[in-house]
Scaffold this motif. Structure first.
Motif, mmCIF file in Angstrom:
data_model
loop_
_atom_site.group_PDB
_atom_site.id
_atom_site.type_symbol
_atom_site.label_atom_id
_atom_site.label_comp_id
_atom_site.label_asym_id
_atom_site.label_seq_id
_atom_site.Cartn_x
_atom_site.Cartn_y
_atom_site.Cartn_z
ATOM 1 N N MET A 62 37.668 14.000 -11.839
ATOM 2 C CA MET A 62 36.856 14.974 -11.122
ATOM 3 C C MET A 62 36.523 14.408 -9.751
ATOM 4 S SD MET A 62 34.377 16.247 -14.238
ATOM 5 C CE MET A 62 33.781 14.627 -14.631
ATOM 6 N N GLU A 63 37.178 14.971 -8.722
ATOM 7 C CA GLU A 63 36.968 14.510 -7.343
ATOM 8 C C GLU A 63 37.091 12.996 -7.241
ATOM 9 O OE1 GLU A 63 33.607 16.226 -5.417
ATOM 10 O OE2 GLU A 63 33.988 18.200 -6.276
ATOM 11 N N ASN A 64 38.197 12.481 -7.729
ATOM 12 C CA ASN A 64 38.533 11.055 -7.682
ATOM 13 C C ASN A 64 37.667 10.177 -8.591
ATOM 14 O OD1 ASN A 64 40.467 9.269 -6.745
ATOM 15 N ND2 ASN A 64 39.120 8.457 -5.146
ATOM 16 N N TYR A 65 36.904 10.808 -9.515
ATOM 17 C CA TYR A 65 36.098 10.069 -10.475
ATOM 18 C C TYR A 65 36.742 10.210 -11.850
ATOM 19 C CZ TYR A 65 31.922 7.906 -12.373
ATOM 20 O OH TYR A 65 31.052 7.038 -12.983
ATOM 21 N N PHE A 66 37.103 9.087 -12.446
ATOM 22 C CA PHE A 66 37.815 9.062 -13.723
ATOM 23 C C PHE A 66 36.821 9.076 -14.879
ATOM 24 C CE2 PHE A 66 39.778 6.773 -17.246
ATOM 25 C CZ PHE A 66 41.040 7.341 -17.303
ATOM 26 N N VAL A 67 37.040 9.973 -15.850
ATOM 27 C CA VAL A 67 36.189 10.071 -17.040
ATOM 28 C C VAL A 67 37.104 10.182 -18.262
ATOM 29 C CG1 VAL A 67 34.417 11.409 -18.240
ATOM 30 C CG2 VAL A 67 34.414 11.295 -15.734
ATOM 31 N N MET A 68 36.913 9.298 -19.229
ATOM 32 C CA MET A 68 37.767 9.327 -20.411
ATOM 33 C C MET A 68 36.970 8.984 -21.671
ATOM 34 S SD MET A 68 41.285 7.281 -21.279
ATOM 35 C CE MET A 68 40.555 5.684 -21.558
ATOM 36 N N ALA A 69 37.265 9.688 -22.740
ATOM 37 C CA ALA A 69 36.769 9.340 -24.075
ATOM 38 C C ALA A 69 37.991 9.116 -24.954
ATOM 39 C CB ALA A 69 35.902 10.454 -24.635
ATOM 40 N N MET A 70 38.028 7.988 -25.632
ATOM 41 C CA MET A 70 39.176 7.615 -26.459
ATOM 42 C C MET A 70 38.653 7.298 -27.864
ATOM 43 S SD MET A 70 41.609 4.249 -25.921
ATOM 44 C CE MET A 70 42.505 4.866 -24.511
ATOM 45 N N ALA A 71 39.219 7.961 -28.868
ATOM 46 C CA ALA A 71 38.888 7.647 -30.259
ATOM 47 C C ALA A 71 39.911 6.634 -30.758
ATOM 48 C CB ALA A 71 38.916 8.906 -31.111
ATOM 49 N N VAL A 72 39.418 5.553 -31.328
ATOM 50 C CA VAL A 72 40.312 4.497 -31.815
ATOM 51 C C VAL A 72 39.942 4.143 -33.247
ATOM 52 C CG1 VAL A 72 40.737 3.538 -29.521
ATOM 53 C CG2 VAL A 72 38.857 2.633 -30.881
ATOM 54 N N ASP A 73 40.965 3.801 -34.020
ATOM 55 C CA ASP A 73 40.764 3.375 -35.402
ATOM 56 C C ASP A 73 40.892 1.849 -35.437
ATOM 57 O OD1 ASP A 73 40.734 2.840 -38.099
ATOM 58 O OD2 ASP A 73 42.399 4.172 -38.597
ATOM 59 N N ILE A 74 39.785 1.181 -35.777
ATOM 60 C CA ILE A 74 39.784 -0.286 -35.775
ATOM 61 C C ILE A 74 39.954 -0.859 -37.182
ATOM 62 C CG2 ILE A 74 38.392 -0.402 -33.675
ATOM 63 C CD1 ILE A 74 36.027 -1.239 -35.525
ATOM 64 N N THR A 75 40.336 0.000 -38.139
ATOM 65 C CA THR A 75 40.477 -0.434 -39.535
ATOM 66 C C THR A 75 41.360 -1.665 -39.677
ATOM 67 O OG1 THR A 75 40.229 1.857 -40.218
ATOM 68 C CG2 THR A 75 41.094 0.333 -41.861
ATOM 69 N N LYS A 76 42.473 -1.704 -38.957
ATOM 70 C CA LYS A 76 43.423 -2.812 -39.074
ATOM 71 C C LYS A 76 43.390 -3.728 -37.854
ATOM 72 C CE LYS A 76 46.409 -0.140 -42.094
ATOM 73 N NZ LYS A 76 47.715 0.509 -42.268
#
Length: 113
Positions: A62-76
């Motif tokens: 958004m107007e050169n501003y990076f926004v991210m949500a990442m779901a990760v599985d840390i089981t292994k």
């Protein structure tokens, strides 16, 4: 927990999709900061190196501003949460980003309306 079936004399045990989802240890990684080349690549390399499975990514610029949500599985995962946080903190410092990781249940409780 697992469902059993007999199949041609072989006893099979498997988890239903619901059981598999309940067994997963999902965490949410959030990333914000100025957009630049390589943010997602850097995080993917960190996750791969720690044997963490990326299960979902939602990202916007958004107007050169990076926004991210990442779901990760840390089981292994091959690293504990302290080590994972240390790796993410190092990446955040190198790329001038804000990166957090939280258990999915804590993330949902904090963002419930």
């Amino acid at each position: 927990m697992a469902v059993s079936k007999k199949h041609t004399g072989v006893r099979l045990r498997y988890a239903s999709p619901r059981q598999a989802a309940e067994a997963a240890q999902i965490c949410i990684v959030t990333v914000t900061g100025a957009d630049r080349v390589g943010i997602i690549a850097k995080l993917a390399i960190i996750m791969s190196g720690a044997n963490i499975n990326i299960v979902d990514v939602n990202q916007k610029v958004m107007e050169n501003y990076f926004v991210m949500a990442m779901a990760v599985d840390i089981t292994k995962a091959s690293a504990d949460m302290a080590k994972i946080r240390k790796l993410l903190d190092k990446a955040a410092a190198e790329m001038s980003l804000n990166i957090t990781i939280q258990n999915e249940n804590i993330f949902k409780a904090m963002h419930r309306i």
